[in-house]
Design an enzyme around this catalytic site. Sequence first.
Site, mmCIF file in Angstrom:
data_model
loop_
_atom_site.group_PDB
_atom_site.id
_atom_site.type_symbol
_atom_site.label_atom_id
_atom_site.label_comp_id
_atom_site.label_asym_id
_atom_site.label_seq_id
_atom_site.Cartn_x
_atom_site.Cartn_y
_atom_site.Cartn_z
ATOM 1 C CG HIS A 70 -1.591 -1.282 5.695
ATOM 2 N ND1 HIS A 70 -2.040 -0.328 6.568
ATOM 3 C CD2 HIS A 70 -1.840 -0.805 4.452
ATOM 4 C CE1 HIS A 70 -2.545 0.695 5.886
ATOM 5 N NE2 HIS A 70 -2.431 0.434 4.596
ATOM 6 C CB CYS A 75 -5.743 -0.398 4.394
ATOM 7 S SG CYS A 75 -5.381 0.241 2.760
ATOM 8 C CG ASP A 120 -0.554 4.078 5.266
ATOM 9 O OD1 ASP A 120 0.387 4.515 5.944
ATOM 10 O OD2 ASP A 120 -1.743 4.144 5.632
ATOM 11 C CB CYS A 169 -0.876 -0.012 1.241
ATOM 12 S SG CYS A 169 -1.971 1.424 1.339
#
Lengths: 510, 510
Positions: free
Chosen positions: B239, B250, B173, B171
Amino acid sequence: MRNAPLTHAHGRDRLAGTAPLRRPGAVGGAVAAGPGRAPVPAPVAGGTHPLVRGDENASLGAYERGVKAAFDAIKPTLRRISALQHEAEFEIQAQRVARMELGFTLPESLLADAWVDQLDMRRLFAWSVFSTYRRYCDDFFARDPLAAEDAETFDGFLRGCGFHTMDISPCADGRLAHLIRYVLRLPHRSVRRKSYAGALFDIEDSIQKWVETEMLRCRGGLPDTAGSVTRYLKVVAYHFSSGDPTREGCAAHGSDTARAASAGLERLFNFQHAIENAFCCGATIDLLLIGVDTDTDAIRIHIPDADGEIDLDRYVDSLDLFTATIRQDASRARHDIQGAIMESAPDAAPGMARLIEYLIENNFSQIAYVRAYHGKSYADIGHAERFVGAGIGFEEIQLRNLMYFAYLSTVEEATQDLDVGIGIFTRLNVARGLPVPVVVRFDYHGNVPGARARAVERCERVTGALQARYADLHRRGLLHVMQVVRDCNGTDPIEVLACTADAATGTGGH
Amino acid sequence: MRNAPLTHAHGRDRLAGTAPLRRPGAVGGAVAAGPGRAPVPAPVAGGTHPLVRGDENASLGAYERGVKAAFDAIKPTLRRISALQHEAEFEIQAQRVARMELGFTLPESLLADAWVDQLDMRRLFAWSVFSTYRRYCDDFFARDPLAAEDAETFDGFLRGCGFHTMDISPCADGRLAHLIRYVLRLPHRSVRRKSYAGALFDIEDSIQKWVETEMLRCRGGLPDTAGSVTRYLKVVAYHFSSGDPTREGCAAHGSDTARAASAGLERLFNFQHAIENAFCCGATIDLLLIGVDTDTDAIRIHIPDADGEIDLDRYVDSLDLFTATIRQDASRARHDIQGAIMESAPDAAPGMARLIEYLIENNFSQIAYVRAYHGKSYADIGHAERFVGAGIGFEEIQLRNLMYFAYLSTVEEATQDLDVGIGIFTRLNVARGLPVPVVVRFDYHGNVPGARARAVERCERVTGALQARYADLHRRGLLHVMQVVRDCNGTDPIEVLACTADAATGTGGH
C-alpha cells in the site's frame, strides 16, 4: 571460533582417530523376521543371545566411546593446563597438551592473557565443548558413521507391514536420544523423530507432517502412492527407570511410570481423532506405544488389537523375552517372540505384529550392548548430558546422555523445558564453577529462498532471549552460546555463526 | 466482564440497532464479467459510475458506520459520566447514560467506589472498548452481516479463471483490514487472508497452506480434483498514500512505495521458487501483485505476462480507469477495462485477465464508496485504530482502521510489530491518558482434541509476555488485555476467558 581452525589432522584426535565403523545391519540376506537380518547370527563378543548382532554392537560401541571420550577429555585436560599457567613458555606447553589430549589447539588470545590475570577457564571450557561438538558434527556429516546399509530394505519392510511412514516422538530426555539408532536399531533417516518433554508431542505439528506426507504420496507417489493401503504410524516412547522408578523416571510426569504411559497414550488417541475429525475420506493413522527402561534400554511394547485399541496393562517386555530365550537357537527364539505377541494381542494386525517382532529382536542387541559395555545397567542412570541443544535440528544426536534437547522456536514457548535443562546443568556444571554450554541451532531447507536468512535471524533472537531469561548466569560468564545453522536438505556440515566463547565476539565473560 | 452480561436488548444499541444489511452482490444473474454481476446496474445513490453497485455501497456503509459509531461513542459517554461522578444517585444516572449511549451497563463495582476515590476512567474505558468489541463479534457471527450471496458463484468463477485457491497477504496495517470485503469486494470466506507487516508473508506458513490445499484436492477432490488444471494463486497487497506518499505509506517500508512493491514481489517469487524447488511433478503457483492507495482505496494491479513475469512499472490503475469510463455505459466501460489490461500485458493468460477485470470492476464500487461517504479521500488517512488485536484469528475484522493487527504466536517473534502498535496507541491513547486496549485472541479447530486448551494456554502465555514487555504501561493501568478464544470450525461466538479491566479479575489498575 572461526579464527581458530579445528585441527582435525593433528594430535590424538579422538573423533578422527576412531576407525570408520562397520555399517551395522545387513549382515546376510533378508529373512521373514525383518530387513537385512542374518538367519542365524554367529556368536560374537558382546552377544550372549543368539539374536544379538555382536559386530553391530562392537561398531556402535566404538563410536559411542569415541565421541564421549572426546567430550570427557576436556575437564582433565583444562585442569592440567590450568596448573601450567604460571610456568615458563606456558602457551607453547598448553597448546601441546591441548593438541595431544583434545585434538585441537586453544585460541591464542585466551591463553595470552594468563600472565596478567588468571586463565578464563569458563570460557576455555565452553570453547572446548563447542569445538568438540563441531568436530563431532563434521565427522557425522562427512563420514556418516551411523549409516545403516539396510535403510532401503527397512523402508520396504515397513511398507510390507502396512506403514508408509514411521513417526516417533520420544521424550526429550537425553537418556532417550539414542532411541532410534541404538535402542530400536532403526536407520535414523528412515524414521521421523521429534522429541518433546514427556513425549507429549505437538498435535498441530504432527497434523502438518501427516498432511505433507499424504500430499507427497498423492502428487508424487512417495514413498508409495495414495492408492496403497499403507498408513501413517505414530509412535510414542515414554520412559521409566527400573532401578530407581520414583526418582529417575520421566521428570515431566513426576517420575510416575503409569502417568507417563497414559499421558502418551492419550496424546496418541487425540492425534488420531484430530486426523479422523479434520480430514475426509476415512483418513486415519495407526498408533503404537513403547516404554523404555532407561537403566537397561529394554522396551515394553503395548500391542494394539485388531481395532487399534491399546491397553496400558497389556504389553510384551523385551527383557523378559530376552531372558526367556537366551539359551535357545535363533529360530526358536524368534518363534517365542511371535508367540508372546500373539498371546498378548491374539487379533493384532499381522503387519503390526511383524513390526513389533522386528523391534523386539532389534532391542535384544541393545540389551546385550548395555550388559557388555555397562554391566547390568548404566552407571549414569541419571542426567549426565555434556551440553544443551536448543532449536530445531540435531539429526546427529543419536547418542545417549550427550545433549539435553529443548525443541523450540522461541524461548517464550519453551521456558518450562529450558528451565529444566538449566536446572540440570546448574547441578552438573555451575555447582562446580563451570558454565552451561548451549548450542542454539536452526536447520533450514536450502531449497526455500530466504530460509537460511530466517534461520540466522532465529538463532540471534533465541540467543538474545536466552541471555535475557538467564541474565544472572550470562553476566557471570556461566552461560555460553554457540549459534549454528545447517541446510538439512544436503550433507553439508554445520555452519557456526557466532559463539560467546570466541575471544573476538565473546560476551558474558566474568 | 463475565459478571456483567452484555445487554443487547436494551437501550440505543448501535450494533443491534443497525438493520440487518442487505447481502451485497448477487443483484442479477451471472454474466461473463464475473459472478453475480448485473448486466447493467441501475444508477443509484453513491454510484456515480455505471459499474458501481449502489445498493451494496449503501449496506456496506451502514454496517461500517454502525460499528464505528459504537466504538466512537465510548469517549464522549465516559466524559459525561465522569462529570456526574459526585452527583446524587450517581450510579443510577451513570447506568442510564451508559445504557442509552453505549447499549450496555457498566460494572457496578467500578462505579460504586467513585465516592471514595475518583472513577477509574482507564479501566472503564478499556472495559467499554472490550464490551463493544464483544458485541461487535457476537453480531458478526450471529447475523453474518458481510455475507456475500455470490460466494459459491465466486468459487466457480475463480476456478474458471484457473485458480482453485486465492491466498491474499495484505499489509497488517489497519488501513488495509477491509481489503477483502470492501476494497476488492470478495466474499471473505472464499479467500484466505493472512496479514503481515509490510505484506511480507511467512513463506514456511504459506508452504504449509499450499501443501494442505493440494492434499485436500488429492484426497478429497476439494475444491476441485488434483487432475484439474487449476493453480494456487498467491496475492500480495502492498500500500501507499497518494496524498502524503512519504509519510502515510507503509511504515514497514519507510513509506517508500517502490520499496514496498519490490519487497512484495520478491517475497512472491521466493514463495514460488520454494514450491518449485521443494516439490515434485512440476509443482508451481501463480502470483499477483496489487498496490492499494489507502487514501482513496483505488488499486493498481501488476499484470503477469504469459510466463507469469510481473513488472513493477507495468500495471493498470483502477482510479484512472474509473475516471476514464465514468461517462460511458456499463458494457463500454467493461470493454475499456479489458482493453487496458490487454494493452498492459497483451499475452496475459485469459483466466488471469478475467480475474483482474473482475477485481477492477469491483474496486470501482469502493472508489465510489469512499467518494460518497468520505469525500475525495478518507479524513483519517493516518492511523485511527480503536484497539490492538494480537494472535491468530479475527475473521470478523473486515473494516478499515478499526484494529491494529499483530499476527503472532509469541511476543518474542513479534516484538517489532507489537512495538509499532504500542507506539501508535501511545500517540492515539496514552498521550491522552487513556490505556491501550489489547485483544489477545487465538482461534482453534474444535475438531482437534485439546486444541481449545492449547489456545487458552497461548492466550495466557502471550498476555504474560505482553505485560512483561510493556511493564511500565501495565503497572500504570495503561495496558489492558482481554483474552479471547474461538472455535473457527463453527459459527460459534467468541469466548472471553479473562479481562484485566474486569472488576474481579483485574490487575494493573493505577
